[in-house]
Design a protein around this motif. Structure first.
Motif, PDB file in Angstrom:
ATOM      1  N   CYS A 316      59.352 117.317  60.104  1.00  0.00           N
ATOM      2  CA  CYS A 316      58.728 116.142  59.500  1.00  0.00           C
ATOM      3  C   CYS A 316      58.208 115.234  60.605  1.00  0.00           C
ATOM      4  CB  CYS A 316      59.716 115.396  58.603  1.00  0.00           C
ATOM      5  SG  CYS A 316      61.104 114.681  59.485  1.00  0.00           S
ATOM      6  N   GLU A 317      57.383 114.288  60.239  1.00  0.00           N
ATOM      7  CA  GLU A 317      56.822 113.374  61.221  1.00  0.00           C
ATOM      8  C   GLU A 317      57.893 112.419  61.742  1.00  0.00           C
ATOM      9  OE1 GLU A 317      53.861 113.646  62.453  1.00  0.00           O
ATOM     10  OE2 GLU A 317      53.255 115.237  61.068  1.00  0.00           O
ATOM     11  N   ILE A 318      57.751 112.012  62.993  1.00  0.00           N
ATOM     12  CA  ILE A 318      58.705 111.095  63.620  1.00  0.00           C
ATOM     13  C   ILE A 318      58.697 109.756  62.886  1.00  0.00           C
ATOM     14  CG2 ILE A 318      59.189 109.784  65.742  1.00  0.00           C
ATOM     15  CD1 ILE A 318      57.862 112.221  67.228  1.00  0.00           C
ATOM     16  N   GLY A 319      59.906 109.273  62.552  1.00  0.00           N
ATOM     17  CA  GLY A 319      60.040 107.964  61.929  1.00  0.00           C
ATOM     18  C   GLY A 319      59.641 107.901  60.472  1.00  0.00           C
ATOM     19  N   ASN A 320      59.295 109.044  59.874  1.00  0.00           N
ATOM     20  CA  ASN A 320      58.856 109.055  58.472  1.00  0.00           C
ATOM     21  C   ASN A 320      60.066 109.265  57.560  1.00  0.00           C
ATOM     22  OD1 ASN A 320      57.754 109.784  55.887  1.00  0.00           O
ATOM     23  ND2 ASN A 320      55.799 110.161  56.913  1.00  0.00           N
ATOM     24  N   GLU A 321      60.580 108.161  57.056  1.00  0.00           N
ATOM     25  CA  GLU A 321      61.806 108.165  56.253  1.00  0.00           C
ATOM     26  C   GLU A 321      61.683 109.030  55.003  1.00  0.00           C
ATOM     27  OE1 GLU A 321      63.912 104.695  53.650  1.00  0.00           O
ATOM     28  OE2 GLU A 321      63.093 104.128  55.613  1.00  0.00           O
ATOM     29  N   GLN A 322      60.551 108.942  54.304  1.00  0.00           N
ATOM     30  CA  GLN A 322      60.382 109.684  53.062  1.00  0.00           C
ATOM     31  C   GLN A 322      60.252 111.184  53.309  1.00  0.00           C
ATOM     32  OE1 GLN A 322      60.733 108.377  49.882  1.00  0.00           O
ATOM     33  NE2 GLN A 322      60.893 110.573  49.480  1.00  0.00           N
ATOM     34  N   GLN A 323      59.480 111.561  54.335  1.00  0.00           N
ATOM     35  CA  GLN A 323      59.359 112.991  54.670  1.00  0.00           C
ATOM     36  C   GLN A 323      60.707 113.572  55.050  1.00  0.00           C
ATOM     37  OE1 GLN A 323      56.585 114.466  57.522  1.00  0.00           O
ATOM     38  NE2 GLN A 323      54.784 113.679  56.447  1.00  0.00           N
ATOM     39  N   LEU A 324      61.477 112.810  55.822  1.00  0.00           N
ATOM     40  CA  LEU A 324      62.797 113.276  56.235  1.00  0.00           C
ATOM     41  C   LEU A 324      63.689 113.474  55.020  1.00  0.00           C
ATOM     42  CD1 LEU A 324      64.773 113.929  58.548  1.00  0.00           C
ATOM     43  CD2 LEU A 324      65.356 111.495  58.635  1.00  0.00           C
ATOM     44  N   THR A 325      63.655 112.524  54.113  1.00  0.00           N
ATOM     45  CA  THR A 325      64.431 112.638  52.862  1.00  0.00           C
ATOM     46  C   THR A 325      64.053 113.905  52.100  1.00  0.00           C
ATOM     47  OG1 THR A 325      64.516 110.223  52.664  1.00  0.00           O
ATOM     48  CG2 THR A 325      64.963 111.506  50.675  1.00  0.00           C
ATOM     49  N   ASP A 326      62.758 114.135  51.955  1.00  0.00           N
ATOM     50  CA  ASP A 326      62.280 115.297  51.192  1.00  0.00           C
ATOM     51  C   ASP A 326      62.718 116.609  51.838  1.00  0.00           C
ATOM     52  OD1 ASP A 326      61.061 113.531  49.463  1.00  0.00           O
ATOM     53  OD2 ASP A 326      59.062 113.726  50.353  1.00  0.00           O
ATOM     54  N   LYS A 327      62.646 116.685  53.163  1.00  0.00           N
ATOM     55  CA  LYS A 327      63.011 117.924  53.855  1.00  0.00           C
ATOM     56  C   LYS A 327      64.512 118.182  53.770  1.00  0.00           C
ATOM     57  CE  LYS A 327      58.853 118.992  55.195  1.00  0.00           C
ATOM     58  NZ  LYS A 327      58.149 120.170  54.660  1.00  0.00           N
ATOM     59  N   ILE A 328      65.308 117.129  53.881  1.00  0.00           N
ATOM     60  CA  ILE A 328      66.756 117.300  53.745  1.00  0.00           C
ATOM     61  C   ILE A 328      67.098 117.790  52.337  1.00  0.00           C
ATOM     62  CG2 ILE A 328      68.965 116.088  53.672  1.00  0.00           C
ATOM     63  CD1 ILE A 328      67.908 114.249  55.897  1.00  0.00           C
ATOM     64  N   LEU A 329      66.491 117.173  51.332  1.00  0.00           N
ATOM     65  CA  LEU A 329      66.736 117.599  49.949  1.00  0.00           C
ATOM     66  C   LEU A 329      66.280 119.036  49.720  1.00  0.00           C
ATOM     67  CD1 LEU A 329      65.722 114.348  48.040  1.00  0.00           C
ATOM     68  CD2 LEU A 329      67.998 115.380  48.086  1.00  0.00           C
ATOM     69  N   GLU A 330      65.156 119.398  50.322  1.00  0.00           N
ATOM     70  CA  GLU A 330      64.665 120.778  50.198  1.00  0.00           C
ATOM     71  C   GLU A 330      65.703 121.770  50.719  1.00  0.00           C
ATOM     72  OE1 GLU A 330      61.100 123.653  51.976  1.00  0.00           O
ATOM     73  OE2 GLU A 330      60.848 121.463  52.017  1.00  0.00           O
ATOM     74  N   SER A 331      66.252 121.482  51.883  1.00  0.00           N
ATOM     75  CA  SER A 331      67.237 122.392  52.483  1.00  0.00           C
ATOM     76  C   SER A 331      68.521 122.444  51.668  1.00  0.00           C
ATOM     77  CB  SER A 331      67.546 121.977  53.920  1.00  0.00           C
ATOM     78  OG  SER A 331      68.289 120.774  53.963  1.00  0.00           O
ATOM     79  N   LEU A 332      68.932 121.308  51.118  1.00  0.00           N
ATOM     80  CA  LEU A 332      70.184 121.269  50.361  1.00  0.00           C
ATOM     81  C   LEU A 332      70.054 121.912  48.985  1.00  0.00           C
ATOM     82  CD1 LEU A 332      71.475 117.679  51.242  1.00  0.00           C
ATOM     83  CD2 LEU A 332      72.182 119.866  52.243  1.00  0.00           C
ATOM     84  N   ASN A 333      68.837 122.082  48.520  1.00  0.00           N
ATOM     85  CA  ASN A 333      68.608 122.682  47.194  1.00  0.00           C
ATOM     86  C   ASN A 333      68.262 124.169  47.254  1.00  0.00           C
ATOM     87  OD1 ASN A 333      69.090 120.486  45.390  1.00  0.00           O
ATOM     88  ND2 ASN A 333      67.205 119.524  46.106  1.00  0.00           N
ATOM     89  N   TRP A 334      68.303 124.774  48.441  1.00  0.00           N
ATOM     90  CA  TRP A 334      68.059 126.203  48.542  1.00  0.00           C
ATOM     91  C   TRP A 334      69.129 126.983  47.778  1.00  0.00           C
ATOM     92  CZ3 TRP A 334      67.243 125.721  54.491  1.00  0.00           C
ATOM     93  CH2 TRP A 334      65.882 125.506  54.747  1.00  0.00           C
ATOM     94  N   THR A 335      68.738 128.119  47.237  1.00  0.00           N
ATOM     95  CA  THR A 335      69.727 129.055  46.680  1.00  0.00           C
ATOM     96  C   THR A 335      70.477 129.682  47.854  1.00  0.00           C
ATOM     97  OG1 THR A 335      68.227 130.957  46.762  1.00  0.00           O
ATOM     98  CG2 THR A 335      68.178 129.584  44.754  1.00  0.00           C
ATOM     99  N   GLU A 336      71.581 130.334  47.565  1.00  0.00           N
ATOM    100  CA  GLU A 336      72.355 130.976  48.625  1.00  0.00           C
ATOM    101  C   GLU A 336      71.521 132.048  49.327  1.00  0.00           C
ATOM    102  OE1 GLU A 336      75.016 131.560  51.384  1.00  0.00           O
ATOM    103  OE2 GLU A 336      75.163 129.986  49.855  1.00  0.00           O
TER     104      GLU A 336
END
Length: 373
Positions: A316-336
């Protein structure tokens, strides 16, 4: 072939990435070809206990860098050193001056690990380092981005610079996970139903944990989660205040420096790096080795190189709070299955940084330097 004597110089074998890199090189250096000696200032470092017992370890009787020149020169003479290897600009300067004052035929190889400069005053300082580097035989840059920076800001000729990535001791990391244990008062953090997000690094502005904490607030609004931050630094109190002001202090755990961070990485669901710049991003390679998915900022040049522009981790882009949030949620919602595919790909990538492979590249540079005029 007569064994070559390599003297490694660093301020201390502390908790930083430079010391960890030297530790991996020292311990894996081919003893049939090289005799390593380590010299530090008069400090105690966390990694000293991990040095192989056959390494000659000398502490200078000073904590002042300027006072190290002549004692180091004396050691270079006494040990009949062939190469003086150092890292970090200030210490490279001392190593070069000590080698010159040793009046021996030893050669300097200096390592550049950070993406420095950017302001006029900083760039002028780097130019001075570049002038001193003319007295070294080689410059090791730990990424192609760092090499380009050394060429453009230090004004060092490109053909004098070799790119060698940081060595990662994958076997030792796995051993640390297999045999390590969480501290007893930390176990409850990792045993609940909540997802665990982890980060590690100095608590300083360049690492931008502020954006991580703000993004974590938004993540918690969607899924139960905890945030673990490993590391120490000047911003600890400020970061804790930020977490308190956002009403998430109970779910943000500042665990300080951990001698075995890998067991913490392995028990987490995602590793997050929010740096503004990284010369290499050593902790990213280590996180890959612990089989932990990664979300990182596009911290140039290192993070984007380690993760190959997003092939081996979400960016994600540096300092971009929303992009960081989205990427973290994406990783946490992966299937096994999705998570396992990411982990296996990361393990393939980390093979490029295997300590044995990287140290062979250092050995090649050492021998070529001695063979050149």
């Amino acid at each position: 072939m007569k064994k070559k004597r390599i003297l490694f110089f660093i301020y201390q074998m502390g908790a930083g990435g430079a010391a960890r890199t030297l530790l991996n090189i020292l311990n894996n250096l081919d003893r049939t070809k090289f005799i390593p000696t380590l010299v530090t200032l008069n400090y105690d470092g966390n990694y000293e206990k991990d040095l192989n017992p056959d390494i000659k370890f000398i502490k200078l009787k000073t904590k002042r860098l300027r006072s190290a020149i002549f004692p180091l020169a004396k050691i270079i003479r006494q040990e009949k050193v062939d190469i003086v290897f150092s890292t970090i600009p200030n210490y490279n300067t001392i190593a070069i001056l000590a080698r010159l004052f040793s009046f021996t035929r030893a050669k300097n190889i200096v390592r550049e690990a950070a993406f420095l400069g950017g302001t006029p005053s900083a760039n002028r300082k780097l130019r001075v380092y570049g002038l001193l580097y003319t007295f070294s035989s080689k410059v090791i840059a730990l990424s192609h981005g760092v090499k380009n920076n050394v060429v453009s800001r230090y004004k060092v000729e490109a053909d004098k610079i070799e790119v060698i990535y940081n060595p990662v001791d994958v076997k030792q990391i796995q051993k640390s996970i297999d045999t390590g244990k969480l501290k007893q008062n930390h176990e409850s953090i990792f045993t609940g139903e909540e997802k665990v997000i982890i980060s590690a690094g100095r608590l300083v502005d360049d690492k931008d944990q502020q954006t991580l904490i703000k993004a974590f607030t938004k993540v918690r609004e969607q899924i139960p989660a905890k945030l673990v931050i490993l590391g120490e630094g000047e911003l600890e109190a400020k970061l804790k205040t930020l977490a308190a002001n956002l009403n998430i202090a109970d779910d943000v755990h500042f665990l300080g420096f951990q001698e075995n961070p890998y067991i913490y990485f392995a028990k987490s669901d995602v590793f997050v790096l929010t740096s503004k710049r990284e010369g290499f991003g050593h902790v990213l390679a280590e996180a890959l080795a612990t089989k932990t998915p990664i979300v990182s900022t596009k911290a140039k040049p290192g993070a984007t190189e380690v993760l190959n522009d997003g092939e081996f981790g979400l960016l994600c882009e540096i300092g971009n709070e929303q992009q960081l949030t989205d990427k973290i949620l994406e990783s946490l919602n992966w299937t096994e299955e999705e998570r396992q595919a990411v982990v296996e790909k990361g393990l393939e990538r980390v093979q490029s940084f295997q300590a044995e492979t990287i140290v062979k590249q250092y050995e090649k540079v050492f021998l070529e330097t001695l063979e050149s005029n």
